[in-house]
Each structure stands twice: as C-alpha cells, then as structure tokens.
Design a protein around this motif. Structure first.
Motif, PDB file in Angstrom:
ATOM      1  N   ASP A 500       0.811  -1.223   0.000  1.00 13.21           N
ATOM      2  CA  ASP A 500       0.000   0.000   0.000  1.00 13.21           C
ATOM      3  C   ASP A 500       0.841   1.269   0.000  1.00 13.21           C
ATOM      4  OD1 ASP A 500      -2.236  -1.608   0.042  1.00 13.21           O
ATOM      5  OD2 ASP A 500      -2.402  -1.581   2.238  1.00 13.21           O
ATOM      6  N   TYR A 501       1.999   1.211   0.637  1.00 16.18           N
ATOM      7  CA  TYR A 501       2.789   2.435   0.753  1.00 16.18           C
ATOM      8  C   TYR A 501       3.357   2.908  -0.586  1.00 16.18           C
ATOM      9  CZ  TYR A 501       7.122  -0.282   0.336  1.00 16.18           C
ATOM     10  OH  TYR A 501       8.133  -1.078  -0.108  1.00 16.18           O
ATOM     11  N   ASP A 504       1.746   5.904  -1.898  1.00 20.84           N
ATOM     12  CA  ASP A 504       2.215   7.115  -1.231  1.00 20.84           C
ATOM     13  C   ASP A 504       3.553   7.574  -1.805  1.00 20.84           C
ATOM     14  OD1 ASP A 504      -0.031   6.933   0.368  1.00 20.84           O
ATOM     15  OD2 ASP A 504       1.009   5.799   1.941  1.00 20.84           O
ATOM     16  N   PRO A 517       7.911   8.081   2.533  1.00 21.38           N
ATOM     17  CA  PRO A 517       6.817   7.394   3.233  1.00 21.38           C
ATOM     18  C   PRO A 517       7.348   6.394   4.244  1.00 21.38           C
ATOM     19  CG  PRO A 517       6.360   7.527   0.887  1.00 21.38           C
ATOM     20  CD  PRO A 517       7.764   8.000   1.063  1.00 21.38           C
ATOM     21  N   GLU A 518       6.590   6.240   5.311  1.00 15.91           N
ATOM     22  CA  GLU A 518       7.018   5.373   6.397  1.00 15.91           C
ATOM     23  C   GLU A 518       7.175   3.927   5.937  1.00 15.91           C
ATOM     24  OE1 GLU A 518       8.176   4.825  10.418  1.00 15.91           O
ATOM     25  OE2 GLU A 518       7.819   6.626   9.216  1.00 15.91           O
ATOM     26  N   GLY A 519       6.283   3.471   5.070  1.00 11.37           N
ATOM     27  CA  GLY A 519       6.367   2.083   4.614  1.00 11.37           C
ATOM     28  C   GLY A 519       7.619   1.806   3.806  1.00 11.37           C
ATOM     29  N   LEU A 520       8.014   2.752   2.978  1.00 13.36           N
ATOM     30  CA  LEU A 520       9.232   2.572   2.194  1.00 13.36           C
ATOM     31  C   LEU A 520      10.462   2.596   3.084  1.00 13.36           C
ATOM     32  CD1 LEU A 520      10.649   2.354  -0.565  1.00 13.36           C
ATOM     33  CD2 LEU A 520      10.575   4.854  -0.704  1.00 13.36           C
ATOM     34  N   ASP A 523      10.670  -0.920   4.825  1.00 17.01           N
ATOM     35  CA  ASP A 523      10.463  -2.146   4.048  1.00 17.01           C
ATOM     36  C   ASP A 523      11.650  -3.078   4.286  1.00 17.01           C
ATOM     37  OD1 ASP A 523      10.114  -4.158   2.172  1.00 17.01           O
ATOM     38  OD2 ASP A 523       9.288  -2.792   0.671  1.00 17.01           O
TER      39      ASP A 523
END
Length: 676
Positions: A500-501, A504, A517-520, A523
C-alpha cells in the motif's frame, strides 16, 4: 694540455674580434647613401659605472670544455620526479581549497535528500532519469557463384538455374508458413510493440488450449509447437535433451578445423615421386553462418514496482528445410571402394534458462545480530512518458552456388574447386544501464525476447560418370544447424502483490514532497541501505530483444565426366567428387537481466508466455531436369569459345610430362563470385 688550453682561449677571442669587425662593416654599408646630416655635438665620455658585484663563488680560470650537470628535478620516460617543495605545496593548497568548496561526505546518506525537515517543508529535488535506447541492426549477404567449367572440346548443355531458384523460393515460403513469427516487421512504436506482445499471448493461449502439436516423420521431417507459462531445459528437434549437442561433432568433414598447427621444415623439401593420376572435384563445401548475441541490462535494480500489468514473453522459432535428392549415373556400385554418401543432418536446438542474480549481501546491517539499518534519505529521478529498450537484429544470407562441370581425367593430379564459399554475419550487443535501488513503473511492462531462425538448403545434384570403377562420390553430408538460447536473470517466483505504501511513494514524487513514506523507509527489502536511489517512469516500460536469422543456400550441381580419348579412357585414374558437405548455421543467444534482486511488485496482472516452435521439412523432389540452355546461353558459350580460340598466350616452352590435358582445356565462368 696547458698549450691546448691556451690555443682554445686565443681562438675564442679571435672569433669574437672577427664577429665585431663584421658588425662594423654591416653598419657602414647601411649608412652608405644616406643624406648627410649635421653632426651632433659630441657627448663627452661618461665614466664607466662600477657595479657593486660580489659573489661567494670561487673564480677559476676559463675552461672551454664545460660539462652540463642537470639538477635533481627532471622528467624521465614520462615519469615526473617530484619537485618536493613545489609539488607538496601545490597539493596542500588544492586540499585546502577543496575543503572550503566541498563539504566532506562522512556518510552515504549525505548523497541523498534527508527525509526529516525542520521549519519550512523541503521540496523534493528530481533529476532526469535514463531515457530510451533503440538499436536496429540489419545484415545482408547476397553471393552468386554459379560456375561453368568445360574441360573438353565439345559443347555440353548446362543445367537450367531457373528451376533451382523456383525451388528455393517455394521452400522458403514453406519455412515462413511454418514460422508464424517470421513476418514480424521491425518497429519501435509502443503501439506496435504492444500488438506484437498481444498476438504472441493469443498464440500461446491457443496452443495451450489445443494441447500443442507434435509431428515426427521417419525421413527427418517434423513439426512441434509447445506453449506454457515457463519453459526450461534443452530441446532438440522437438524432444527434451539432457546435454547440449556440440557443433563440431556434426560439422562436415571438409569444413572441420585441423587439429594442431601445420608442421614446417627449415630445409627445402623435394619429392622425386612422379605426378599422380587423379581427378578431384569439389563443388560444395560452402559454409554460411549467422551469429548474434544480445546481453541486455537496461536497468539495474534489485526491486521493481509495476503499477500496471507485467507481461513476459520468451519465444523461439526454428525451421529448416532441405532438398537432397541426388542422381548418380555411371558409377559401378558393386565395387567395395565406392562408399555411400553421408546423410544430410538437420538440427533445431533451443535452450530456455532462468537463473537468479547472485547479489552480495555484504554491507547490509543486521547480519551480525545487531539491529537492521533502514534508509533515511532518498534520491529520485523521473522520466516522463514511456521508456523503450529495443534491440532488433536481422541477419540474411543468400548463396547461389549451382555449378555445371564437364570434366575429364588428364593423366596427372587435377583438382577443381568451384565451391568452398564462406558467408558470415556477426552481431554482438552489450547494453549496460544505470543502477537504481528501486524502479517504479507507472504503466505496464512488456518484457519480450524472440528468436526466429530459418535455414533453407537445395542440394539435389546430378553426377554422370563414364562407367568409372572405384570412384568416390559424395553428394550429401550437409548440415543445417539452428541453435538458440534465451536466459532470463531473475527468478519466476519474485512477483509479489503491490504494498500500500507504494501509492504514497508515487504521490510524494508527483507532489515533489521530500519526505519518504514510512512504509518505504521500513520495508525489509531495503534493510541495510543508508539511502535509496529511485527511478520513476510515468509511462510504460518496453524491454524487447528480437533476433531473426535466415539462410538460403542453393547448391544444385551438375557434374559430367567424359572419357579421355587421348589417354585411351584412362581407367586407372582416381576420381573423387564431392557436391555436398555444406554447412548452414544459425546461432543466437539472448541474456536478459530482468531483475538483480528477489522482488518485483505488481499492482495489475502478471502474464508469462513461453513458446517453442521447431520444424523440419525434407523435400523429396529430384534434381533439376537436364534441359538444354537457352539460345542466348548457347551463343554466349560459343562467343567465349571463339574468343578462347583466338587467344595466344603461349610464351616460352612448357614440359607437362604425360599431362595431355592442355590440348582440350576450355573454361567459361561468366558469373563468378558476384557479391552484392
């Protein structure tokens, strides 16, 4: 020695005096003829100035032989010796200047834009990414070597080449019909490339639904079509194989490279043996080769994110067709020394291979039990629109070597070579692109590798002998070789659902937001990276490699041996005739680096098609009918023969021993080695 020194001193000052005298004479000549001017008042002589000169050097007597001694700083063989003080001072100044102008980089993350900002929001700086690369290569060879040789006094009909040309055209049309991808035209248009990929996908789906095709005939003819999501291994003439055949094991004997270097002699070599009594005819032995290799590393990235569909296509199509139905007359077959002709061999060899790039995990944090390090900064490059890496190579060879010979023995060793042509196309491509940690494709991906190979050979020969016993006649022994390999670097299990990130990430790049982004940033795929180098392509990505190879060879020879009346038929002569031994070879290889890691995120659908087409067609039509040549050809031969009768090129005396072939030699070769 003292006297010589004094002589040198006296000669030196005498020379100075003569130079001074010459200067006075030149000045006087310059003044002659000028207008007399009023004499200026004489200026009283001024006293000579006394220089305050002092020196610590010891004054010695004059020596005419002074040796030059260089200082310690000089250039020797382009290697500069260090001027200690000057060099080190300059280096020190440059170092100080660099420290003032460039801030020292103490951490790899300093190369990227920091994600944490204070005060005003920092705008993301975007560089221009790697663009498209398109290469179209076409290589064409057209060789005509249709020889006519007549060693007798009479006029003998030669074969009609129009029949052979028609047969080649028909055989080539059949091969094209068996290879559905041979009609693909060169293009670099995104729409055209997409249509080619869709057509191959539809073809693969149809083959899979119908279960494929597998036809094998005893004469070597066959046709096999396979399609699946993934094909691996070695396939030879439609069957799976464990080992890859070696070309040298099947190459015709006359074309094999001799093993070892030829031995020479430091002394003259003389033979007292009398000349032999043989006739050797070689009208074949042609070698026609296409070789092409492509190594594609357009984008080097361990992780790729595709916002659309990912379509992968690997297709190999190999077709050979030949006609080798020979006609031999007048050979006494009951003689054990008359071997049978070797059979013509056709090979289609295809290799599909998938492998994983062995990346080195050294340097990624967390391997020693400590907490993993994740990226805190990133650098972004953007390409607006589509990116295409298209490498399209086409190779064509056309050889016509249809010889017509009327020969006879001459009482000595006679060798006639009217073939042995070599035609080759060589193409090699190595593409090395930019390196990124993450590549984001805003559209779709088409990853297509296609190899099409067609080999056509017409070698239906006619040999007519005069009842010679023990003659060796070789009319076959040809080789048609199609070898293709496609190797994909990147595992087939690397595809994963889009996180999902990633949406973003795309939004921040489009908005030029410098925050990661926080997800990247967390990861696990990027654990151990201090910063990320990201490429964002807003459109589609096309990675296409196409190789097409076509060989068409016509070697329909006609050899007629006439008895030599002067030598009373000369039945003891050794006769060797080889009208075959041709090699038609296509070799192609594609190495495609799809991924340098283990992860490819796909938001849309994933399509994978692997297609294999291997076919062989043996034509059993006989050799060209023995039709008389046209009236124009007869008149041309008569014209050449009349001109040969008028030639008188016999200067001096020549002793041929018992060679009596000189009285009836007549050669006509109006079209020899015409290369376009």
């Amino acid at each position: 020695m003292h006297a010589e020194k004094l002589s040198e001193i006296i000669a030196h000052f005498i020379g100075m005096f003569e130079t001074h005298t010459d200067a006075i004479e030149l000045r006087q000549h310059a003044l002659d003829g000028q207008i007399v001017q009023d004499a200026n008042s004489e200026t009283p002589d001024q006293p000579l100035p006394q220089d305050q000169f002092s020196s610590d050097l010891t004054l010695i007597d004059f020596s005419p032989n002074v040796k030059y001694v260089s200082n310690a700083y000089e250039y020797d063989h382009l290697q500069a010796r260090l001027y200690d003080e000057t060099f080190h001072a300059t280096l020190k100044n440059l170092t100080a200047l660099a420290q003032e102008e460039l801030a020292p980089i103490r951490d790899p993350a300093d190369l990227y834009i920091a994600t944490t900002t204070f005060g005003a929001e920092q705008k993301l700086h975007v560089d221009h990414g790697q663009g498209s690369e398109i290469a179209h290569v076409m290589q064409v060879n057209v060789v005509r070597d249709d020889d006519i040789l007549d060693m007798t006094n009479g006029h003998h009909a030669v074969q009609d080449l129009s029949y052979i040309l028609d047969q080649l055209a028909e055989m080539n049309a059949r091969a094209d019909a068996m290879s559905p991808f041979s009609s693909i035209e060169r293009t670099d248009s995104p729409d055209a490339l997409t249509k080619i990929g869709d057509d191959m996908h539809d073809f693969a789906q149809t083959v899979e639904q119908n279960g494929g095709t597998s036809i094998h005939e005893p004469d070597g003819s066959g046709y096999v079509i396979q399609a699946a999501q993934v094909l691996d291994g070695i396939h030879v003439n439609g069957a799976d194989a464990n080992d890859l055949p070696d070309l040298n094991d099947y190459m015709p004997q006359p074309l094999l490279t001799p093993s070892g270097e030829p031995t020479g002699s430091d002394t003259p070599v003389h033979s007292d043996n009398p000349s032999g009594n043989s006739l050797t005819i070689e009208t074949g032995g042609n070698e026609v080769v296409n070789i092409a290799t492509v190594v594609d590393t357009g984008i080097i990235a361990p992780v790729m994110a595709v916002m659309g569909d990912y379509h992968s296509v690997d297709a190999i199509s190999q077709i050979y067709t030949y006609a080798d139905h020979d006609k031999v007359e007048g050979l006494l077959d009951n003689d054990a020394s008359s071997p049978a002709s070797a059979q013509t061999i056709g090979k289609n060899i295809a290799v599909f291979e998938h492998s994983q790039f062995a990346n080195d995990p050294t340097g990624h944090a967390g391997g020693d039990g400590s907490d993993p390090v994740f990226p805190t900064a990133w650098h972004v490059s953007v390409v607006d629109g589509d990116v295409s890496f298209v490498h399209w190579t086409e190779q064509y060879n056309f050889l016509s070597d249809n010889d017509s010979l009327t020969v006879t023995t001459s009482g000595v060793d006679t060798t006639v070579l009217t073939g042995n042509n070599g035609v080759a196309d060589l193409a090699s491509y190595l593409g090395i692109g930019m390196q990124y940690d993450l590549v984001i494709i805003g559209g779709h991906v088409l990853d297509m590798n296609s190899i099409t190979q067609i080999s056509v050979l017409y070698d239906s020969d006619t040999v007519k002998l005069d009842g010679t016993r023990g003659a060796e006649v070789q009319t076959g022994g040809n080789l048609l070789w199609n070898q293709a390999a496609i190797q994909n670097i990147g595992g087939t299990d690397r595809f994963e659902a889009m996180p999902d990130y990633m949406n973003d990430v795309v939004k921040n790049i489009q908005d030029r937001d410098a925050s990661m982004p926080e997800g990247l940033a967390h990861d696990p795929t990027f654990a151990g990276y201090a910063g990320l180098n990201v490429l964002y392509i807003t459109g589609n990505f096309y990675d296409v490699n196409v190789i097409k190879q076509v060989n068409v060879v016509g070697d329909g020879d006609s050899v007629t041996k006439i008895a030599n009346e002067t030598l009373h038929d000369n039945h003891d002569a050794t006769v060797k005739i080889d009208t075959g031994s041709n090699a038609v070879v296509n070799i192609a290889s594609i190495i495609d680096y799809d991924s340098f890691g283990h992860t490819t995120y796909v938001a849309g659908h994933t399509y994978s098609d692997a297609i294999l087409i291997q076919g062989g067609l043996v034509d059993h039509d006989g050799p060209a009918p023995n039709q008389p040549v046209s009236q124009l050809a007869n008149e041309a031969i008569a014209f050449l023969d009349d001109n040969n009768d008028q030639q008188t090129g016999q200067d001096g005396t020549t002793d041929f021993g018992h060679d009596l072939s000189w009285h009836n030699g007549s050669v006509g070769d109006p079209m020899h080695s015409v290369l376009t």
